[in-house]
Write a protein that holds these residues in place. Sequence first.
Motif, PDB file in Angstrom:
ATOM      1  N   ARG A 192      11.009   1.601   3.206  1.00 36.68           N
ATOM      2  CA  ARG A 192      11.960   0.778   3.964  1.00 36.68           C
ATOM      3  C   ARG A 192      11.378   0.374   5.307  1.00 36.68           C
ATOM      4  NH1 ARG A 192      15.683   4.594   2.082  1.00 36.68           N
ATOM      5  NH2 ARG A 192      15.797   5.602   4.126  1.00 36.68           N
ATOM      6  N   VAL A 193      10.698   1.300   5.976  1.00 38.25           N
ATOM      7  CA  VAL A 193      10.056   0.964   7.251  1.00 38.25           C
ATOM      8  C   VAL A 193       9.096  -0.207   7.061  1.00 38.25           C
ATOM      9  CG1 VAL A 193       8.373   1.761   8.964  1.00 38.25           C
ATOM     10  CG2 VAL A 193      10.295   3.233   8.342  1.00 38.25           C
ATOM     11  N   TYR A 206       3.324  10.659   6.525  1.00 47.25           N
ATOM     12  CA  TYR A 206       4.572   9.893   6.465  1.00 47.25           C
ATOM     13  C   TYR A 206       5.242   9.813   7.841  1.00 47.25           C
ATOM     14  CZ  TYR A 206       4.932   9.337   1.372  1.00 47.25           C
ATOM     15  OH  TYR A 206       4.739   8.966   0.066  1.00 47.25           O
ATOM     16  N   GLU A 207       5.235  10.917   8.559  1.00 47.61           N
ATOM     17  CA  GLU A 207       5.862  10.929   9.885  1.00 47.61           C
ATOM     18  C   GLU A 207       5.181   9.946  10.824  1.00 47.61           C
ATOM     19  OE1 GLU A 207       6.244  12.114  14.057  1.00 47.61           O
ATOM     20  OE2 GLU A 207       4.479  12.541  12.840  1.00 47.61           O
ATOM     21  N   ARG A 208       3.853   9.906  10.785  1.00 48.21           N
ATOM     22  CA  ARG A 208       3.114   8.985  11.642  1.00 48.21           C
ATOM     23  C   ARG A 208       3.304   7.535  11.185  1.00 48.21           C
ATOM     24  NH1 ARG A 208       3.390   9.794  15.803  1.00 48.21           N
ATOM     25  NH2 ARG A 208       1.715   8.366  16.358  1.00 48.21           N
ATOM     26  N   PHE A 209       3.427   7.328   9.881  1.00 44.97           N
ATOM     27  CA  PHE A 209       3.679   5.984   9.362  1.00 44.97           C
ATOM     28  C   PHE A 209       4.947   5.411  10.007  1.00 44.97           C
ATOM     29  CE2 PHE A 209       5.173   2.796   6.399  1.00 44.97           C
ATOM     30  CZ  PHE A 209       4.016   2.198   5.922  1.00 44.97           C
ATOM     31  N   GLY A 210       6.001   6.227  10.037  1.00 43.17           N
ATOM     32  CA  GLY A 210       7.236   5.778  10.664  1.00 43.17           C
ATOM     33  C   GLY A 210       7.059   5.485  12.137  1.00 43.17           C
ATOM     34  N   ASP A 211       6.313   6.320  12.827  1.00 44.74           N
ATOM     35  CA  ASP A 211       6.096   6.113  14.257  1.00 44.74           C
ATOM     36  C   ASP A 211       5.395   4.791  14.538  1.00 44.74           C
ATOM     37  OD1 ASP A 211       7.322   8.483  14.866  1.00 44.74           O
ATOM     38  OD2 ASP A 211       5.488   9.590  15.291  1.00 44.74           O
ATOM     39  N   HIS A 212       4.419   4.462  13.718  1.00 45.41           N
ATOM     40  CA  HIS A 212       3.711   3.188  13.924  1.00 45.41           C
ATOM     41  C   HIS A 212       4.609   1.998  13.598  1.00 45.41           C
ATOM     42  CE1 HIS A 212      -0.314   4.481  15.082  1.00 45.41           C
ATOM     43  NE2 HIS A 212      -0.181   5.480  14.234  1.00 45.41           N
ATOM     44  N   GLY A 213       5.499   2.160  12.618  1.00 40.89           N
ATOM     45  CA  GLY A 213       6.478   1.115  12.373  1.00 40.89           C
ATOM     46  C   GLY A 213       7.373   0.898  13.577  1.00 40.89           C
ATOM     47  N   VAL A 214       7.782   1.986  14.214  1.00 39.98           N
ATOM     48  CA  VAL A 214       8.591   1.889  15.436  1.00 39.98           C
ATOM     49  C   VAL A 214       7.805   1.210  16.549  1.00 39.98           C
ATOM     50  CG1 VAL A 214       9.686   3.241  17.268  1.00 39.98           C
ATOM     51  CG2 VAL A 214      10.095   3.827  14.885  1.00 39.98           C
ATOM     52  N   SER A 215       6.506   1.493  16.629  1.00 43.83           N
ATOM     53  CA  SER A 215       5.672   0.849  17.646  1.00 43.83           C
ATOM     54  C   SER A 215       5.677  -0.666  17.480  1.00 43.83           C
ATOM     55  CB  SER A 215       4.238   1.380  17.561  1.00 43.83           C
ATOM     56  OG  SER A 215       3.411   0.750  18.517  1.00 43.83           O
ATOM     57  N   VAL A 216       5.549  -1.137  16.236  1.00 38.97           N
ATOM     58  CA  VAL A 216       5.615  -2.577  15.986  1.00 38.97           C
ATOM     59  C   VAL A 216       6.991  -3.112  16.372  1.00 38.97           C
ATOM     60  CG1 VAL A 216       5.535  -4.373  14.213  1.00 38.97           C
ATOM     61  CG2 VAL A 216       3.877  -2.495  14.158  1.00 38.97           C
ATOM     62  N   ALA A 217       8.034  -2.376  15.991  1.00 41.57           N
ATOM     63  CA  ALA A 217       9.395  -2.823  16.309  1.00 41.57           C
ATOM     64  C   ALA A 217       9.599  -2.953  17.812  1.00 41.57           C
ATOM     65  CB  ALA A 217      10.413  -1.854  15.713  1.00 41.57           C
ATOM     66  N   ARG A 218       9.093  -1.996  18.569  1.00 46.59           N
ATOM     67  CA  ARG A 218       9.266  -2.054  20.027  1.00 46.59           C
ATOM     68  C   ARG A 218       8.517  -3.232  20.635  1.00 46.59           C
ATOM     69  NH1 ARG A 218       8.713   4.454  20.662  1.00 46.59           N
ATOM     70  NH2 ARG A 218      10.941   4.934  20.449  1.00 46.59           N
ATOM     71  N   ARG A 219       7.378  -3.566  20.047  1.00 46.33           N
ATOM     72  CA  ARG A 219       6.629  -4.727  20.531  1.00 46.33           C
ATOM     73  C   ARG A 219       7.397  -6.012  20.264  1.00 46.33           C
ATOM     74  NH1 ARG A 219       2.710  -4.404  24.333  1.00 46.33           N
ATOM     75  NH2 ARG A 219       2.089  -2.219  24.300  1.00 46.33           N
ATOM     76  N   VAL A 220       8.033  -6.110  19.102  1.00 45.48           N
ATOM     77  CA  VAL A 220       8.822  -7.296  18.810  1.00 45.48           C
ATOM     78  C   VAL A 220      10.033  -7.374  19.733  1.00 45.48           C
ATOM     79  CG1 VAL A 220      10.207  -8.485  17.068  1.00 45.48           C
ATOM     80  CG2 VAL A 220       8.037  -7.422  16.416  1.00 45.48           C
ATOM     81  N   VAL A 221      10.674  -6.244  19.973  1.00 47.27           N
ATOM     82  CA  VAL A 221      11.794  -6.224  20.922  1.00 47.27           C
ATOM     83  C   VAL A 221      11.328  -6.697  22.290  1.00 47.27           C
ATOM     84  CG1 VAL A 221      13.399  -4.726  22.175  1.00 47.27           C
ATOM     85  CG2 VAL A 221      13.075  -4.417  19.710  1.00 47.27           C
ATOM     86  N   ALA A 252       0.823  -1.213   0.000  1.00 52.65           N
ATOM     87  CA  ALA A 252       0.000   0.000   0.000  1.00 52.65           C
ATOM     88  C   ALA A 252       0.856   1.263   0.000  1.00 52.65           C
ATOM     89  CB  ALA A 252      -0.937  -0.010   1.206  1.00 52.65           C
ATOM     90  N   ILE A 253       1.861   1.326   0.874  1.00 46.91           N
ATOM     91  CA  ILE A 253       2.656   2.552   0.958  1.00 46.91           C
ATOM     92  C   ILE A 253       3.516   2.706  -0.295  1.00 46.91           C
ATOM     93  CG2 ILE A 253       4.636   1.546   2.178  1.00 46.91           C
ATOM     94  CD1 ILE A 253       3.071   5.045   2.722  1.00 46.91           C
ATOM     95  N   SER A 254       3.974   1.601  -0.873  1.00 44.55           N
ATOM     96  CA  SER A 254       4.761   1.683  -2.105  1.00 44.55           C
ATOM     97  C   SER A 254       3.918   2.261  -3.235  1.00 44.55           C
ATOM     98  CB  SER A 254       5.266   0.288  -2.478  1.00 44.55           C
ATOM     99  OG  SER A 254       5.959   0.328  -3.712  1.00 44.55           O
ATOM    100  N   ARG A 255       2.705   1.751  -3.400  1.00 40.74           N
ATOM    101  CA  ARG A 255       1.837   2.224  -4.481  1.00 40.74           C
ATOM    102  C   ARG A 255       1.328   3.637  -4.219  1.00 40.74           C
ATOM    103  NH1 ARG A 255      -2.812  -1.284  -4.690  1.00 40.74           N
ATOM    104  NH2 ARG A 255      -2.193  -2.068  -2.633  1.00 40.74           N
ATOM    105  N   ALA A 256       1.042   3.941  -2.952  1.00 41.00           N
ATOM    106  CA  ALA A 256       0.547   5.282  -2.622  1.00 41.00           C
ATOM    107  C   ALA A 256       1.591   6.337  -2.948  1.00 41.00           C
ATOM    108  CB  ALA A 256       0.163   5.352  -1.143  1.00 41.00           C
ATOM    109  N   GLY A 257       2.846   6.035  -2.636  1.00 45.11           N
ATOM    110  CA  GLY A 257       3.906   6.994  -2.916  1.00 45.11           C
ATOM    111  C   GLY A 257       4.105   7.218  -4.402  1.00 45.11           C
ATOM    112  N   VAL A 258       4.047   6.141  -5.172  1.00 44.36           N
ATOM    113  CA  VAL A 258       4.168   6.280  -6.622  1.00 44.36           C
ATOM    114  C   VAL A 258       3.008   7.113  -7.160  1.00 44.36           C
ATOM    115  CG1 VAL A 258       4.153   5.044  -8.816  1.00 44.36           C
ATOM    116  CG2 VAL A 258       5.476   4.148  -6.892  1.00 44.36           C
ATOM    117  N   ALA A 259       1.800   6.831  -6.656  1.00 45.71           N
ATOM    118  CA  ALA A 259       0.633   7.601  -7.095  1.00 45.71           C
ATOM    119  C   ALA A 259       0.791   9.078  -6.770  1.00 45.71           C
ATOM    120  CB  ALA A 259      -0.628   7.046  -6.443  1.00 45.71           C
ATOM    121  N   LEU A 260       1.335   9.358  -5.586  1.00 42.60           N
ATOM    122  CA  LEU A 260       1.521  10.742  -5.151  1.00 42.60           C
ATOM    123  C   LEU A 260       2.514  11.477  -6.043  1.00 42.60           C
ATOM    124  CD1 LEU A 260       0.892  12.776  -2.700  1.00 42.60           C
ATOM    125  CD2 LEU A 260       3.154  12.056  -1.873  1.00 42.60           C
ATOM    126  N   LEU A 261       3.613  10.817  -6.359  1.00 45.84           N
ATOM    127  CA  LEU A 261       4.712  11.475  -7.066  1.00 45.84           C
ATOM    128  C   LEU A 261       4.548  11.479  -8.579  1.00 45.84           C
ATOM    129  CD1 LEU A 261       7.617  10.021  -4.891  1.00 45.84           C
ATOM    130  CD2 LEU A 261       6.750  12.369  -4.845  1.00 45.84           C
TER     131      LEU A 261
END
Length: 223
Positions: free
Chosen positions: A130-131, A190-205, A26-35
């Motif tokens: 990448r996130v 985009y900023e919030r997208f990264g934050d939620h990725g970090v949230s998942v990462a912290r849960r896995v840690v 989704a984020i890959s296609r959304a970014g291409v659509a945006l740009l």
Amino acid sequence: MREIFEAELQQIGDDLADMSRLVESAISRAGVALLTADLQLAQSVIADDRRIDQLERDLDERCVLLLAQQAPVATDLRVVVSALRMSASLERMGDLARHIAQVARGRFPQHAMAPLVEGTFASMQDAATRVARRTTTLLTTRDLEVASNIQRDDDLLDQLHQDTFQALFSESWNGTTQETVDVTLVGRYYERFGDHGVSVARRVVYLVTGDFAEERGRPATAS
């Protein structure tokens, strides 16, 4: 009985990975659509978000059923509760990708981003992709180095988000009111997208080590 329970836990892990793969797409296609002002691609992201939402509902129902029927404790309880939190973060990441696609669709046939900030948003798109990719890898491998890389990508997204504000307040900014609003909103997505990725990462840690990564001055799971 234990074998059935472990099979359910494995299915929960598989569902999380499936959600993450959908978010990555989704984020890959959304970014291409945006740009590139690709209307068809934007519409596909918006339509496909329903699949992520449905996966979250199914996963949450499975987790609640496990809690009710198995009354897990210790590590097992930690896995189920963490899965509930991670599914919520992944669902929100899907929503943010959809929001980006909606901006792209709303400005078609024009490009949503003004030329002055196109480079910044291209960099944000790369970091967000990448996130998403690393989140999928993390959920399938539980490699803590991958978790650290997600944090670094999120730090880059935070810096790029600040760069968008600098562009908006610079003397060279001559965008329309709509372009100003779009830059503000999409930068935040985009900023919030990264934050939620970090949230998942912290849960896995947390699942791997039993400890939460130190918070760095901002909530990881806010909307």
